[in-house]
Design an enzyme around this catalytic site. Structure first.
Site, PDB file in Angstrom:
ATOM      1  N   GLU A   1       0.052  -1.233   5.655  1.00  0.00           N
ATOM      2  CA  GLU A   1       1.097  -0.712   6.549  1.00  0.00           C
ATOM      3  C   GLU A   1       0.856   0.753   6.874  1.00  0.00           C
ATOM      4  O   GLU A   1       1.116   1.208   7.982  1.00  0.00           O
ATOM      5  CB  GLU A   1       2.479  -0.884   5.907  1.00  0.00           C
ATOM      6  CG  GLU A   1       3.636  -0.640   6.867  1.00  0.00           C
ATOM      7  CD  GLU A   1       4.097   0.807   6.965  1.00  0.00           C
ATOM      8  OE1 GLU A   1       4.817   1.146   7.917  1.00  0.00           O
ATOM      9  OE2 GLU A   1       3.731   1.623   6.084  1.00  0.00           O
TER      10      GLU A   1
ATOM     11  N   ASP B   1       0.836  -1.203   0.000  1.00  0.00           N
ATOM     12  CA  ASP B   1       0.000   0.000   0.000  1.00  0.00           C
ATOM     13  C   ASP B   1       0.875   1.259   0.000  1.00  0.00           C
ATOM     14  O   ASP B   1       2.044   1.228   0.397  1.00  0.00           O
ATOM     15  CB  ASP B   1      -0.958   0.013   1.203  1.00  0.00           C
ATOM     16  CG  ASP B   1      -0.251  -0.071   2.551  1.00  0.00           C
ATOM     17  OD1 ASP B   1       0.768  -0.785   2.658  1.00  0.00           O
ATOM     18  OD2 ASP B   1      -0.696   0.609   3.498  1.00  0.00           O
TER      19      ASP B   1
HETATM   20 ZN   LIG Z   1       6.597   2.458   4.380  1.00  0.00          ZN
END
Ligand SMILES: [Zn+2]
Length: 408
Positions: free
Chosen positions: A159, A94
């Site tokens: 994340e 992401d």
């Molecule tokens: Zn990162």
């Protein structure tokens, strides 16, 4: 064998560009950032791996009804070595939104190439890690060699918005994935020369401190209780937290815990009103040896003193808490071998370092897995015109290649 692998990695410049172009063209934004998740981008990665003959692929998908296909994908890819012991390269798929498009000199989702420099959203954070890992896996399979250690790539979701559907989920449903003697590397933080090797993180505690007094006219302050004065006094008192938590650890810069007043909410809009409420915040970064709860308790005790002296009511809340974990020991195998590998490839001496921020390595360390955070990066993640260097993607892949042959 290792030498041949390092040579083969050396001329993969065009492949780095291809992979970065493909990855950049697929925005992978979490639903919190108005996106539909990582699935399309993860399928691209799977296809790249399958194309070169990496067949040991395993998806660990976290259910999430907020995205169209209902899953947040995590992918494990393995290239078997002579030992089941695994060198893990963790990368997140992401990205964050581009922000103000006017600040970009090119389209964030179209890779721009300028000599050794790549520009686009995600090229550093965290596609450089993904590309280094993919490059190594491909080159290894193409060479037909079996390295000493198994290579494991873990491509993660979520994340940037909390890891709940990413590494946290993976560790919950597959607690057996990492063996205690595996070497685990998180290439998501580093420095331009590659000398920073992150082994420790401070805990993050954000305090919200609200004082309530009595509002009145500015010409008759004796009729009210000025909450701003109480808040201001408490702000200064809280600076003394460092006296109660004075330890220093030379791994960190700065070496001590930090207790920093940051935001203050607006109070009354006019000058002739005594404010009856005051709200401010502190950003505390706490060394691993202290419990954040003890900091919270100390802040509340200082607040009680100001309450009594100023006649206000004060609440101190933890608005946000990221606990930390024991540091990865500087003499752990992953650190020692990484220092050797960085010296061999880049000719520099990496230093174990602690930071005030937080990475996914903390989740591993909390489970007793000594993870190291390292890569050679420009450190411009989340900025407009995010950049990375092709030579760093290749050099980092060579560092990882070194780690696959610990005894050569
Ligand atoms: Zn990162």
């Amino acid at each position: 064998m290792r030498t041949a692998l390092l040579h083969a990695l050396q001329d993969r410049r065009e492949r780095v560009i291809d992979l970065q172009r493909g990855l950049t063209a697929i925005p992978a934004l979490g639903p919190e950032n108005g996106g539909d998740g990582e699935l399309r981008k993860m399928r691209y990665i799977e296809a790249q791996l399958a194309r070169v003959g990496v067949t040991d692929l395993e998806r660990i998908d976290a259910p999430d009804e907020r995205v169209p296909e209902g899953i947040r994908p995590n992918l494990v890819a393995r290239v078997p070595g002579r030992s089941p012991r695994t060198l893990w390269i963790l990368g997140h798929v992401d990205v964050v939104p581009p922000g103000d498009l006017a600040l970009w000199t090119s389209d964030p989702w179209t890779l721009a190439v300028d000599g050794d420099t790549l520009v686009g959203r995600g090229v550093e954070d965290n596609q450089q890690a993904l590309v280094s890992g993919l490059l190594l896996a491909e080159t290894l399979v193409a060479s037909g060699a079996t390295p000493e250690l198994t290579l494991g790539l873990l491509c993660m979701a979520d994340e940037e918005t909390g890891n709940k559907y990413g590494l946290e989920y993976v560790l919950r449903v597959r607690p057996d994935l990492f063996r205690p003697d595996d070497l685990i590397l998180v290439p998501d933080f580093g420095s331009a020369d590659g000398a920073m090797l992150e082994v420790a993180e401070k805990a993050v505690l954000w305090l919200k401190i609200s004082s309530t007094g009595t509002q009145c006219h500015g010409s008759t302050p004796h009729k009210g209780v000025n909450a701003m004065v109480a808040g201001a006094e408490l702000t200064l008192r809280l600076l003394d937290l460092h006296k109660e938590f004075p330890a220093e650890n030379p791994l960190f810069d700065p070496p001590a815990s930090t207790f920093t007043p940051t935001r203050r909410d607006a109070n009354v809009p006019n000058v002739n009103t005594v404010p009856g409420s005051d709200v401010f915040y502190m950003d505390c970064r706490i060394l691993p040896q202290y419990a954040p709860d003890d900091v919270l308790a100390a802040a509340r005790r200082l607040a009680r003193e100001v309450e009594e002296r100023r006649g206000v009511r004060v609440t101190v809340e933890a608005q946000h808490l990221l606990p930390t974990a024991p540091p990865t020991p500087a003499d752990s195998e992953v650190v020692v071998r990484l220092i050797d590998a960085v010296r061999a490839v880049y000719g520099i001496e990496a230093r174990p370092t602690g930071i005030g921020g937080s990475t996914v390595a903390c989740l591993l360390r909390q489970r007793g897995l000594p993870a190291a955070v390292w890569c050679r990066v420009l450190s411009n993640c989340h900025e407009p015109n995010e950049k990375s260097r092709i030579s760093n993607a290749i050099g980092d892949a060579q560092v990882f290649a070194h780690l696959l042959y610990p005894h050569e």
